[in-house]
Motif scaffolding. Structure first.
Motif, mmCIF file in Angstrom:
data_model
loop_
_atom_site.group_PDB
_atom_site.id
_atom_site.type_symbol
_atom_site.label_atom_id
_atom_site.label_comp_id
_atom_site.label_asym_id
_atom_site.label_seq_id
_atom_site.Cartn_x
_atom_site.Cartn_y
_atom_site.Cartn_z
ATOM 1 N N GLY A 107 106.130 38.285 -40.812
ATOM 2 C CA GLY A 107 105.522 38.346 -42.142
ATOM 3 C C GLY A 107 104.539 37.221 -42.388
ATOM 4 O O GLY A 107 103.691 37.314 -43.268
ATOM 5 N N ASP A 108 104.643 36.146 -41.600
ATOM 6 C CA ASP A 108 103.706 35.029 -41.679
ATOM 7 C C ASP A 108 103.085 34.892 -40.297
ATOM 8 O O ASP A 108 103.685 34.327 -39.397
ATOM 9 N N ARG A 109 101.890 35.454 -40.123
ATOM 10 C CA ARG A 109 101.303 35.566 -38.789
ATOM 11 C C ARG A 109 101.146 34.209 -38.100
ATOM 12 O O ARG A 109 101.468 34.053 -36.923
ATOM 13 N N GLU A 110 100.659 33.214 -38.829
ATOM 14 C CA GLU A 110 100.445 31.913 -38.213
ATOM 15 C C GLU A 110 101.768 31.282 -37.787
ATOM 16 O O GLU A 110 101.915 30.781 -36.678
ATOM 17 N N ARG A 111 102.741 31.339 -38.671
ATOM 18 C CA ARG A 111 104.049 30.766 -38.355
ATOM 19 C C ARG A 111 104.710 31.521 -37.199
ATOM 20 O O ARG A 111 105.335 30.924 -36.321
ATOM 21 N N CYS A 112 104.562 32.822 -37.190
ATOM 22 C CA CYS A 112 105.168 33.660 -36.161
ATOM 23 C C CYS A 112 104.592 33.318 -34.782
ATOM 24 O O CYS A 112 105.345 33.039 -33.831
ATOM 25 N N ARG A 211 89.249 42.998 -28.340
ATOM 26 C CA ARG A 211 90.488 42.642 -29.016
ATOM 27 C C ARG A 211 90.650 43.348 -30.365
ATOM 28 O O ARG A 211 91.429 42.905 -31.220
ATOM 29 N N ALA A 212 89.983 44.483 -30.516
ATOM 30 C CA ALA A 212 90.080 45.223 -31.776
ATOM 31 C C ALA A 212 91.472 45.784 -32.012
ATOM 32 O O ALA A 212 91.847 46.070 -33.155
ATOM 33 N N GLY A 213 92.237 45.932 -30.953
ATOM 34 C CA GLY A 213 93.594 46.443 -31.098
ATOM 35 C C GLY A 213 94.611 45.381 -31.484
ATOM 36 O O GLY A 213 95.772 45.703 -31.756
ATOM 37 N N ARG A 214 94.193 44.126 -31.516
ATOM 38 C CA ARG A 214 95.084 43.047 -31.944
ATOM 39 C C ARG A 214 95.103 42.978 -33.466
ATOM 40 O O ARG A 214 94.146 43.375 -34.136
ATOM 41 N N ALA A 215 96.178 42.442 -34.026
ATOM 42 C CA ALA A 215 96.262 42.270 -35.487
ATOM 43 C C ALA A 215 95.098 41.393 -35.943
ATOM 44 O O ALA A 215 94.965 40.252 -35.510
ATOM 45 N N GLN A 216 94.258 41.941 -36.823
ATOM 46 C CA GLN A 216 93.028 41.237 -37.167
ATOM 47 C C GLN A 216 93.251 40.031 -38.072
ATOM 48 O O GLN A 216 92.438 39.108 -38.085
ATOM 49 N N ASP A 217 94.344 40.002 -38.816
ATOM 50 C CA ASP A 217 94.605 38.796 -39.595
ATOM 51 C C ASP A 217 94.926 37.631 -38.671
ATOM 52 O O ASP A 217 94.553 36.482 -38.933
ATOM 53 N N LYS A 218 95.559 37.918 -37.538
ATOM 54 C CA LYS A 218 95.790 36.880 -36.531
ATOM 55 C C LYS A 218 94.481 36.470 -35.870
ATOM 56 O O LYS A 218 94.226 35.272 -35.647
ATOM 57 N N GLU A 219 93.641 37.434 -35.558
ATOM 58 C CA GLU A 219 92.366 37.124 -34.904
ATOM 59 C C GLU A 219 91.515 36.200 -35.771
ATOM 60 O O GLU A 219 90.805 35.333 -35.263
ATOM 61 N N ARG A 220 91.616 36.357 -37.086
ATOM 62 C CA ARG A 220 90.805 35.535 -37.992
ATOM 63 C C ARG A 220 91.280 34.087 -38.052
ATOM 64 O O ARG A 220 90.525 33.211 -38.481
ATOM 65 N N ILE A 221 92.526 33.828 -37.649
ATOM 66 C CA ILE A 221 93.025 32.449 -37.677
ATOM 67 C C ILE A 221 93.169 31.881 -36.264
ATOM 68 O O ILE A 221 93.873 30.899 -36.050
ATOM 69 N N MET A 222 92.472 32.500 -35.299
ATOM 70 C CA MET A 222 92.602 32.066 -33.914
ATOM 71 C C MET A 222 92.219 30.597 -33.723
ATOM 72 O O MET A 222 92.852 29.872 -32.949
ATOM 73 N N GLU A 223 91.199 30.132 -34.426
ATOM 74 C CA GLU A 223 90.806 28.721 -34.305
ATOM 75 C C GLU A 223 91.964 27.809 -34.684
ATOM 76 O O GLU A 223 92.247 26.826 -34.000
ATOM 77 N N ARG A 224 92.657 28.128 -35.781
ATOM 78 C CA ARG A 224 93.787 27.296 -36.213
ATOM 79 C C ARG A 224 94.928 27.372 -35.212
ATOM 80 O O ARG A 224 95.560 26.358 -34.897
ATOM 81 N N LEU A 225 95.196 28.576 -34.715
ATOM 82 C CA LEU A 225 96.272 28.739 -33.746
ATOM 83 C C LEU A 225 95.982 27.953 -32.467
ATOM 84 O O LEU A 225 96.876 27.290 -31.920
ATOM 85 N N ARG A 226 94.739 27.989 -32.011
ATOM 86 C CA ARG A 226 94.395 27.285 -30.795
ATOM 87 C C ARG A 226 94.456 25.764 -30.988
ATOM 88 O O ARG A 226 94.800 25.013 -30.081
ATOM 89 N N ALA A 227 94.140 25.320 -32.189
ATOM 90 C CA ALA A 227 94.249 23.885 -32.479
ATOM 91 C C ALA A 227 95.710 23.412 -32.407
ATOM 92 O O ALA A 227 95.982 22.251 -32.112
ATOM 93 N N LEU A 228 96.631 24.346 -32.634
ATOM 94 C CA LEU A 228 98.060 24.028 -32.587
ATOM 95 C C LEU A 228 98.633 24.143 -31.157
ATOM 96 O O LEU A 228 99.774 23.784 -30.931
ATOM 97 N N GLY A 229 97.822 24.669 -30.232
ATOM 98 C CA GLY A 229 98.288 24.773 -28.867
ATOM 99 C C GLY A 229 98.317 26.168 -28.288
ATOM 100 O O GLY A 229 98.691 26.372 -27.125
ATOM 101 N N TYR A 230 97.920 27.175 -29.077
ATOM 102 C CA TYR A 230 97.829 28.558 -28.597
ATOM 103 C C TYR A 230 96.721 28.633 -27.542
ATOM 104 O O TYR A 230 95.808 27.814 -27.524
ATOM 105 N N TYR A 231 96.786 29.654 -26.675
ATOM 106 C CA TYR A 231 95.720 29.803 -25.685
ATOM 107 C C TYR A 231 94.381 30.032 -26.360
ATOM 108 O O TYR A 231 93.356 29.829 -25.814
#
Length: 231
Positions: A107-112, A211-231
């Motif tokens: 329910g919380d894409r970034e946290r998940c 990557r159109a098949g990926r959840a787009q709300d996650k795709e929009r926060i990819m920069e933040r996720l990568r800053a946290l250590g995501y690929y």
């Protein structure tokens, strides 16, 4: 960690289906990683890109630790593919699992994404004492990866991300896969072009970005996720 390989023989072996300079550049990056670091791992998601990356890396060290991020939410096809390849290739597979459940963070894409993938990965890197993790991302697959470099220094824990395939395209990956008859996740034959967790991934519409098949709300926060250590 010095490895005894015939570099030109590796170039000749793998330069099929893809322009030779691309293969040579990737192998040079991997060679430099082994020359520079003693404790190295390779990330493997079972996806098309990471499988190509895995094949090239194992040319230098077939016993390298292979880290699979088991979010517990992958497709059955992904788990079956992982298990088959790990068995047939005799991988030194390390299943990286989270300490929280999907139910706790959904329910919380970034946290998940952070809790199920990034936190366990960083913990395992620290536990294994890895100086470098080799990852199969590409410049062309997402804007958040477009400015990545071959050797990227990271903190908490301190290590380097090594990216040998940055200059490859999606077409290169498939041409190489076909030319070398590499196994691939059967979901690609069902319209998927990028494969992640089951709740967040679906087939890509015809003509849409990779990557159109990926959840787009996650795709929009990819920069933040990568800053946290995501690929």
């Amino acid at each position: 960690m010095r490895v005894d390989v015939d570099f030109e023989e590796l170039v000749k072996r793998w330069a099929k289906g893809v322009e030779e300079w691309k293969v040579r550049r990737s192998l040079e990056v991997i060679q430099k990683a082994f020359d520079r670091f003693d404790r190295i791992g390779v990330a493997w998601s079972t996806g098309k890109d990471s499988t190509v990356n895995l094949v090239l890396v194992r040319s230098f060290d077939p016993d390298i630790p292979v880290l699979f991020g088991d979010t517990t939410q992958h497709f059955p096809e992904t788990y079956a593919h992982r298990d088959r390849i790990a068995r047939e290739w005799k991988l030194n597979l390390i299943n990286v699992v989270p300490s929280v459940s999907y139910e706790e963070v959904k329910g919380d894409r970034e946290r998940c994404c952070h809790a199920l993938k990034t936190v366990p990965l960083l913990r395992k890197i620290e536990e294994l004492g890895l100086e470098a993790l080799i990852v199969g991302i590409r410049w062309s697959e997402h804007p958040a990866r477009a400015n990545e470099v071959y050797f990227s220094e990271r903190q908490n824990p301190h290590h380097y991300r090594v990216h040998p395939l940055l200059h490859w395209t999606e077409e290169d990956i498939w041409s190489f896969t076909r030319a070398h008859k590499l196994p691939y996740n059967p979901l690609y034959d069902k319209g998927f072009r990028s494969i992640g967790c089951a709740p967040c991934t679906k087939p890509a519409p015809p003509g849409a970005p990779e990557r159109a098949g990926r959840a787009q709300d996650k795709e929009r926060i990819m920069e933040r996720l990568r800053a946290l250590g995501y690929y």
